[in-house]
Write an enzyme that holds these catalytic residues in place. Structure first.
Site, PDB file in Angstrom:
ATOM      1  N   GLU A  82      43.509  21.602  -9.202  1.00 45.26           N
ATOM      2  CA  GLU A  82      43.453  20.140  -9.310  1.00 45.26           C
ATOM      3  C   GLU A  82      44.868  19.671  -9.020  1.00 45.26           C
ATOM      4  OE1 GLU A  82      40.681  18.627  -9.864  1.00 45.26           O
ATOM      5  OE2 GLU A  82      39.407  20.117 -10.812  1.00 45.26           O
ATOM      6  N   CYS A 102      46.944  11.589 -12.097  1.00 39.92           N
ATOM      7  CA  CYS A 102      46.663  12.034 -10.723  1.00 39.92           C
ATOM      8  C   CYS A 102      45.662  11.120 -10.026  1.00 39.92           C
ATOM      9  CB  CYS A 102      46.167  13.466 -10.741  1.00 39.92           C
ATOM     10  SG  CYS A 102      44.782  13.648 -11.848  1.00 39.92           S
ATOM     11  N   GLU A 126      52.813   9.629  -3.742  1.00 33.95           N
ATOM     12  CA  GLU A 126      52.349   9.390  -5.102  1.00 33.95           C
ATOM     13  C   GLU A 126      53.563   8.945  -5.936  1.00 33.95           C
ATOM     14  OE1 GLU A 126      51.334  13.079  -7.061  1.00 33.95           O
ATOM     15  OE2 GLU A 126      49.662  12.152  -8.108  1.00 33.95           O
ATOM     16  N   LYS A 161      49.370  28.776 -19.834  1.00 33.84           N
ATOM     17  CA  LYS A 161      50.752  28.285 -19.929  1.00 33.84           C
ATOM     18  C   LYS A 161      50.760  26.758 -19.813  1.00 33.84           C
ATOM     19  CE  LYS A 161      54.019  27.072 -17.343  1.00 33.84           C
ATOM     20  NZ  LYS A 161      54.758  26.067 -18.144  1.00 33.84           N
TER      21      LYS A 161
HETATM   22  P1  NAP Z   1      54.062  20.663 -11.522  1.00 37.57           P
HETATM   23  O1  NAP Z   1      55.520  20.618 -11.377  1.00 37.57           O
HETATM   24  O2  NAP Z   1      53.262  21.263 -10.441  1.00 37.57           O
HETATM   25  O3  NAP Z   1      53.789  21.395 -12.927  1.00 37.57           O
HETATM   26  C1  NAP Z   1      52.505  21.633 -13.429  1.00 37.57           C
HETATM   27  C2  NAP Z   1      52.494  22.941 -14.177  1.00 37.57           C
HETATM   28  O4  NAP Z   1      52.852  23.983 -13.285  1.00 37.57           O
HETATM   29  C3  NAP Z   1      53.484  23.018 -15.340  1.00 37.57           C
HETATM   30  O5  NAP Z   1      52.923  23.801 -16.363  1.00 37.57           O
HETATM   31  C4  NAP Z   1      54.653  23.738 -14.726  1.00 37.57           C
HETATM   32  O6  NAP Z   1      55.399  24.447 -15.675  1.00 37.57           O
HETATM   33  C5  NAP Z   1      53.952  24.711 -13.816  1.00 37.57           C
HETATM   34  N1  NAP Z   1      54.772  25.208 -12.714  1.00 37.57           N
HETATM   35  C6  NAP Z   1      55.829  24.611 -12.107  1.00 37.57           C
HETATM   36  N2  NAP Z   1      56.306  25.407 -11.123  1.00 37.57           N
HETATM   37  C7  NAP Z   1      55.533  26.525 -11.120  1.00 37.57           C
HETATM   38  C8  NAP Z   1      55.521  27.720 -10.340  1.00 37.57           C
HETATM   39  N3  NAP Z   1      56.404  27.933  -9.368  1.00 37.57           N
HETATM   40  N4  NAP Z   1      54.574  28.663 -10.619  1.00 37.57           N
HETATM   41  C9  NAP Z   1      53.681  28.457 -11.608  1.00 37.57           C
HETATM   42  N5  NAP Z   1      53.644  27.355 -12.379  1.00 37.57           N
HETATM   43  C10 NAP Z   1      54.556  26.398 -12.139  1.00 37.57           C
HETATM   44  O7  NAP Z   1      53.441  19.220 -11.717  1.00 37.57           O
HETATM   45  P2  NAP Z   1      53.919  18.080 -12.681  1.00 37.57           P
HETATM   46  O8  NAP Z   1      55.055  17.358 -12.084  1.00 37.57           O
HETATM   47  O9  NAP Z   1      54.104  18.594 -14.055  1.00 37.57           O
HETATM   48  O10 NAP Z   1      52.597  17.182 -12.715  1.00 37.57           O
HETATM   49  C11 NAP Z   1      52.391  16.120 -11.859  1.00 37.57           C
HETATM   50  C12 NAP Z   1      51.507  16.499 -10.683  1.00 37.57           C
HETATM   51  O11 NAP Z   1      50.278  17.034 -11.152  1.00 37.57           O
HETATM   52  C13 NAP Z   1      51.134  15.268  -9.885  1.00 37.57           C
HETATM   53  O12 NAP Z   1      51.186  15.535  -8.501  1.00 37.57           O
HETATM   54  C14 NAP Z   1      49.702  14.993 -10.289  1.00 37.57           C
HETATM   55  O13 NAP Z   1      48.963  14.278  -9.333  1.00 37.57           O
HETATM   56  C15 NAP Z   1      49.189  16.369 -10.533  1.00 37.57           C
HETATM   57  N6  NAP Z   1      48.058  16.327 -11.444  1.00 37.57           N
HETATM   58  C16 NAP Z   1      46.831  16.551 -10.930  1.00 37.57           C
HETATM   59  C17 NAP Z   1      45.720  16.472 -11.748  1.00 37.57           C
HETATM   60  C18 NAP Z   1      44.352  16.701 -11.177  1.00 37.57           C
HETATM   61  O14 NAP Z   1      43.428  16.888 -11.965  1.00 37.57           O
HETATM   62  N7  NAP Z   1      44.178  16.713  -9.874  1.00 37.57           N
HETATM   63  C19 NAP Z   1      45.860  16.196 -13.102  1.00 37.57           C
HETATM   64  C20 NAP Z   1      47.136  15.972 -13.609  1.00 37.57           C
HETATM   65  C21 NAP Z   1      48.231  16.053 -12.750  1.00 37.57           C
HETATM   66  P3  NAP Z   1      56.868  23.968 -16.115  1.00 37.57           P
HETATM   67  O15 NAP Z   1      56.788  22.501 -16.337  1.00 37.57           O
HETATM   68  O16 NAP Z   1      57.094  24.724 -17.361  1.00 37.57           O
HETATM   69  O17 NAP Z   1      57.783  24.356 -15.019  1.00 37.57           O
END
Ligand code: NAP
Length: 491
Positions: free
Chosen positions: A263, A297, A394, A187
């Site tokens: 991650e 990230c 962050e 997804k």
């Molecule tokens: P996010 O809100 O956690 O979303 C990431 C993914 O998870 C999206 O596909 C989102 O889908 C899905 N998601 C959201 N709520 C969910 C739930 N309750 N159950 C299952 N899946 C769910 O994160 P983001 O705001 O998009 O991304 C930014 C964050 O990611 C930052 O904290 C960044 O540091 C971290 N990040 C980490 C890495 C790493 O390698 N460590 C790499 C990139 C980003 P929907 O958008 O469709 O809701």
């Protein structure tokens, strides 16, 4: 699905990607609703996709489960060949994939092209690693026994990816899973599903058997996440995104003790010691902070600069930051695209006003650009102290806070004073210091005299609440393999 004229106008070969809904796994959709994908630079509608429901996710999982034995039963060479084929197709269509990525995510086209190349590099790496899955033999304690360990694929993997690297995150999860012999239900993030769809369209051309790769489009991650965690046919969850959602998924997986790879978020320190090459540090800080408009990230989130080099660093850095051009990623020479959405913009505005209220100084930037859209000026703030929000959270945007320090031991303590442990950077030349600091930093990845360290050849991942497991390198493959001990007696 409909792709709008605006998107197809950017593609050399729109016909290939036009009807992503014809990819077999999507024919399962109940088609109840649809959701829209917009260009964050212009607000224009790019596409409308089927908003898949829990029942559709279950169908995708069934398909992955049905394909499991066949895919795992191929030789490593056969799996490797399919990955190579996919890698070739991605390179062949890299201009179109980059255009789709820039349109839906906003990053400058040059960065999008480099991301597609990085995604292809993961496929290449794991096409090679597929042939190097080894077990071991153990010297048995008695003569009538033989003992050995074999490695087997975990099974069906549920993968969830974020919007900030919508192509490379997909490749980084899927390629080791496929190399190991697992099948996948993916997804992508709601904001950036199109490049994932396009990559899957190419996978279909690469000849992966039906059911090996399954894509789920959904406007909300939570329903999909619940099904992936609750469905016993899924044996592992691989997630990249926020720490908050990581915690939730871990709780949801606990019922079945499901394996997880996470991650998650970061809060990377970037330290410039008094023996650093300041010009190199300035250049490294630009890379570590402003790539992808700071929406990374591993983005440098706190810049600690020693007092003796603070002023010269701040001046040179602010001068370069001011010159970064902000705009639509399709325009020439743009270095900073839009933020992904209005929430991201509000967070950065809140961090700036909190810092200013508590006494920090804006050296450049500090404001949104225009009243509509989500563009924000690349910003440098000095006089930052540890109680400010920007020093603790962050930011995920083009905002660089500079914190002055005097004591080199204290700065390492401050750098480690966070729940996160993903990436850290430092600049220094004294060898003793380089080793001492590299070992003392509580982070999964440390950049020494460099602002950029991601590579398919290296283990990417974090300590503490930044994650579990590693992606990339030979270690990334292990996360998709189970170890089985065989003991043969009566010999
Ligand atoms: P996010 O809100 O956690 O979303 C990431 C993914 O998870 C999206 O596909 C989102 O889908 C899905 N998601 C959201 N709520 C969910 C739930 N309750 N159950 C299952 N899946 C769910 O994160 P983001 O705001 O998009 O991304 C930014 C964050 O990611 C930052 O904290 C960044 O540091 C971290 N990040 C980490 C890495 C790493 O390698 N460590 C790499 C990139 C980003 P929907 O958008 O469709 O809701």
């Amino acid at each position: 699905m409909t792709l709008t004229q605006r998107l197809t106008g950017h593609l050399k070969n729109p016909a290939l990607f036009f009807d992503l809904a014809s990819v077999p796994h999507l024919s399962a959709t109940s088609g109840a609703g649809r959701f829209a994908v917009h260009n964050p630079s212009t607000g224009e509608l790019l596409a409308e996709l089927p908003d898949m429901e829990t029942a559709d996710v279950a169908v995708a999982i069934d398909r992955a489960d049905a394909a499991r034995a066949c895919w795992a039963g191929l030789t490593a060479r056969e799996r490797s060949d399919a990955l190579w084929q996919w890698h070739q197709l991605i390179l062949e269509h890299s201009d179109d994939l980059a255009a789709i990525l820039t349109a839906e995510m906003g990053k400058p086209l040059a960065e999008a092209k480099s991301e597609i190349a990085h995604a292809a590099a993961y496929l290449q790496w794991y096409a090679e690693e597929a042939n190097r899955i080894y077990g071991e033999t153990i010297s048995a304690p008695s003569k009538d026994r033989r003992m050995l360990v074999i490695k087997q694929p975990i099974g069906v993997v549920g993968a969830i990816t974020p919007w900030n690297f919508p192509a490379s995150m997909v490749a980084r999860k899927i390629s080791p899973a496929l190399a190991a012999g697992c099948t996948v239900v993916l997804k992508p993030a709601e904001q950036t599903p199109l490049v994932a769809g396009a990559m899957f369209a190419l996978a279909r051309l690469a000849g992966f058997p039906d059911g090996v790769l399954n894509l789920v489009y959904a406007s909300e991650g939570d329903g999909v996440g619940r099904e992936l965690c609750a469905n016993p046919k899924v044996r592992k969850i691989s997630f990249t995104g926020s720490t908050e959602v990581g915690r939730l998924l871990m709780r949801q997986c606990s019922g079945q003790i499901k394996k997880v790879s996470f991650e998650l978020g970061g809060n990377a320190p970037f330290i410039v010691f008094d023996d650093a090459d300041v010009d190199a540090a300035v250049e490294g800080a630009i890379q570590a902070k402003f790539r992808n408009a700071g929406q990374t990230c591993v983005s440098a989130n706190r810049l600690y600069v020693h007092s003796s080099v603070h002023d010269v660093f701040a001046e040179k850095f602010a001068e370069l930051v001011q010159a970064l051009r902000v705009g639509d990623g399709f325009e020439a020479d743009v270095a900073i695209g839009p933020l992904i959405d209005i929430h991201a913009l509000r967070k950065i505005e809140a961090h700036v006003s909190d810092a200013v209220l508590k006494g920090a100084t804006i050296r450049c930037g500090g404001n949104r650009i225009g009243q509509s859209g989500t563009f924000f000026e690349p910003t440098v703030i000095t006089g930052v102290i540890s109680t400010m929000q920007i020093a603790q959270e962050e930011t995920f945007g083009p905002l660089a806070p500079i914190i002055r320090f005097d004591d080199p031991d204290e700065v390492v303590r401050a750098a480690n004073d966070t729940i996160y442990g993903l990436a850290a950077y430092f600049y220094a030349s004294n060898l003793k210091r380089v080793w001492r600091v590299a070992e003392a930093l509580e982070y999964g990845m440390v950049g020494i005299n460099t602002g950029r360290m991601s590579s398919e050849a290296a283990p990417f991942g974090g300590l503490k609440q930044s994650g579990i497991g590693r992606e990339g390198s030979r270690h990334g493959l292990e996360d998709y393999l189970e170890m089985k001990y065989l003991c043969m007696g009566g010999l």
